[in-house]
Design a protein around this motif. Structure first.
Motif, PDB file in Angstrom:
ATOM      1  N   GLU A 149      15.541  -3.102  61.167  1.00  0.00           N
ATOM      2  CA  GLU A 149      15.424  -2.421  59.878  1.00  0.00           C
ATOM      3  C   GLU A 149      14.472  -3.145  58.929  1.00  0.00           C
ATOM      4  O   GLU A 149      14.441  -2.869  57.734  1.00  0.00           O
ATOM      5  CB  GLU A 149      16.807  -2.301  59.230  1.00  0.00           C
ATOM      6  CG  GLU A 149      17.773  -1.483  60.076  1.00  0.00           C
ATOM      7  CD  GLU A 149      19.166  -1.444  59.491  1.00  0.00           C
ATOM      8  OE1 GLU A 149      19.358  -1.943  58.365  1.00  0.00           O
ATOM      9  OE2 GLU A 149      20.059  -0.903  60.154  1.00  0.00           O
ATOM     10  N   CYS A 189      23.354  -4.079  63.764  1.00  0.00           N
ATOM     11  CA  CYS A 189      23.038  -2.704  63.385  1.00  0.00           C
ATOM     12  C   CYS A 189      24.254  -1.817  63.669  1.00  0.00           C
ATOM     13  O   CYS A 189      25.183  -2.228  64.361  1.00  0.00           O
ATOM     14  CB  CYS A 189      21.848  -2.192  64.193  1.00  0.00           C
ATOM     15  SG  CYS A 189      20.364  -3.222  64.083  1.00  0.00           S
ATOM     16  N   VAL A 233      21.098  -5.605  55.585  1.00  0.00           N
ATOM     17  CA  VAL A 233      21.104  -4.516  56.561  1.00  0.00           C
ATOM     18  C   VAL A 233      21.192  -3.207  55.782  1.00  0.00           C
ATOM     19  O   VAL A 233      22.266  -2.668  55.564  1.00  0.00           O
ATOM     20  CB  VAL A 233      22.285  -4.658  57.551  1.00  0.00           C
ATOM     21  CG1 VAL A 233      22.256  -3.555  58.588  1.00  0.00           C
ATOM     22  CG2 VAL A 233      22.229  -6.021  58.226  1.00  0.00           C
ATOM     23  N   SER A 236      21.392   0.773  58.017  1.00  0.00           N
ATOM     24  CA  SER A 236      22.680   0.939  58.689  1.00  0.00           C
ATOM     25  C   SER A 236      23.845   0.931  57.710  1.00  0.00           C
ATOM     26  O   SER A 236      24.912   1.459  58.002  1.00  0.00           O
ATOM     27  CB  SER A 236      22.883  -0.160  59.735  1.00  0.00           C
ATOM     28  OG  SER A 236      22.094   0.070  60.866  1.00  0.00           O
TER      29      SER A 236
END
Length: 308
Positions: A149, A189, A233, A236
């Motif tokens: 990401e 993830c 993150v 996600s």
């Protein structure tokens, strides 16, 4: 968008695919979390690679002691070498020598580390690789970090340009400048579709390193959201936020079953898929994660102590 439409198989077939992708999984610990485990052989399969995360402020003595304990229990150990907390080449050489001499370590995860201002000469894992010290010591395996990401420490604009350029540099290094086996170990993830696209795009660009996909182990939803925010993150995180809005799921612990099953189905249909292994971040605890792997991994999850 066909990438996101995973074909559902029978429970038995899908379970076999899940067992296959869990084969030779790895797991991450810290000295303070490892201290809570009385016997790793009662939890982890024989030969499980155990990464030891080196958090800023953790004494190298604690890291080496944890590595020695795990090695003595029969597990291959992969300590983190965070570039930004290593003062200079002499310090790096000392760490390598201590891990090797006191715990028999011959593999390492090289990463920049979650520190904004470097403590010394190093800012990136590429600089650690270029010292040549790991090859000089005969390290057999070197892993580097991957970010499906992106990483705003590397690409402040939220893009992927610098991250992908770094991965391609490391792939070239693996082909031309080291005898060590290299692989990418990613951040955790939660959604299979974007991960598959990321891996496929890298392969199409000529990146030939195997990928060990980061997976958050079973944990409370609130715990995962907290870690996801702290670790950046972003994409996600939306999956978790959507789950949190469902009152029927809010209080249930998260498990990585759906994410890994989707990856497993894709891998079974595409044997040359470049995600080769699963790497667990046991955010809900090492025991909880190991028990989930045992329940879902078939022979791949059986603890060493349970093998006659």
């Amino acid at each position: 968008m066909a990438l996101l439409n995973f074909k559902r198989k029978s429970d038995a077939t899908q379970g076999a695919d899940l067992e296959a992708i869990l084969a030779d999984y790895s797991i991450e610990v810290m000295p303070r979390t490892a201290e809570k485990i009385e016997d790793f052989t009662a939890l982890l399969p024989k030969g499980t690679r155990v990464y030891i995360a080196h958090i800023e402020g953790t004494p190298i003595d604690d890291m080496v002691a944890t590595a020695r304990r795990l090695a003595e229990a029969g597990y291959p150990v992969m300590p983190h070498f965070p570039a930004r907390i290593i003062k200079d080449a002499d310090t790096l050489a000392d760490w390598i020598a201590r891990y090797q001499g006191e715990a028999g370590v011959d593999q390492a995860l090289l990463l920049a580390g979650g520190v904004t201002t470097p403590h010394g000469d190093f800012d990136s894992s590429m600089q650690l690789l270029e010292t040549g010290l790991f090859d000089k010591a005969g390290f057999k395996r070197l892993h580097v970090a991957g970010h499906p990401e992106g990483n705003k420490d590397i690409d402040p604009d939220g893009g992927m340009k610098a991250v992908n350029e770094a991965i391609m540099w490391k792939a070239d290094f693996a082909r031309e400048r080291t005898d060590a086996q290299m692989a990418i170990a990613t951040q955790f993830c939660f959604e299979a579709g974007p991960v598959i696209k990321w891996a496929d795009d890298l392969k199409a660009a000529g990146m030939d390193l195997p990928i060990h996909i980061g997976v958050a182990g079973p944990a409370k939803l609130q715990t995962l959201i907290k870690f996801s925010i702290a670790c950046g993150v972003g994409a996600s995180l939306k999956v978790l936020q959507k789950r949190a809005m469902d009152v029927t799921k809010l209080l249930l612990p998260y498990e990585p079953t759906e994410f890994l099953s989707d990856l497993a189905v894709h891998k079974a249909a595409n044997p040359d898929f470049n995600i080769t292994n699963v790497h667990f971040f046991p955010l809900g605890g090492i025991k909880t994660n190991a028990n989930w792997a045992k329940d879902n991994g078939g022979a791949s999850g059986v603890p060493a102590a349970n093998i006659g």
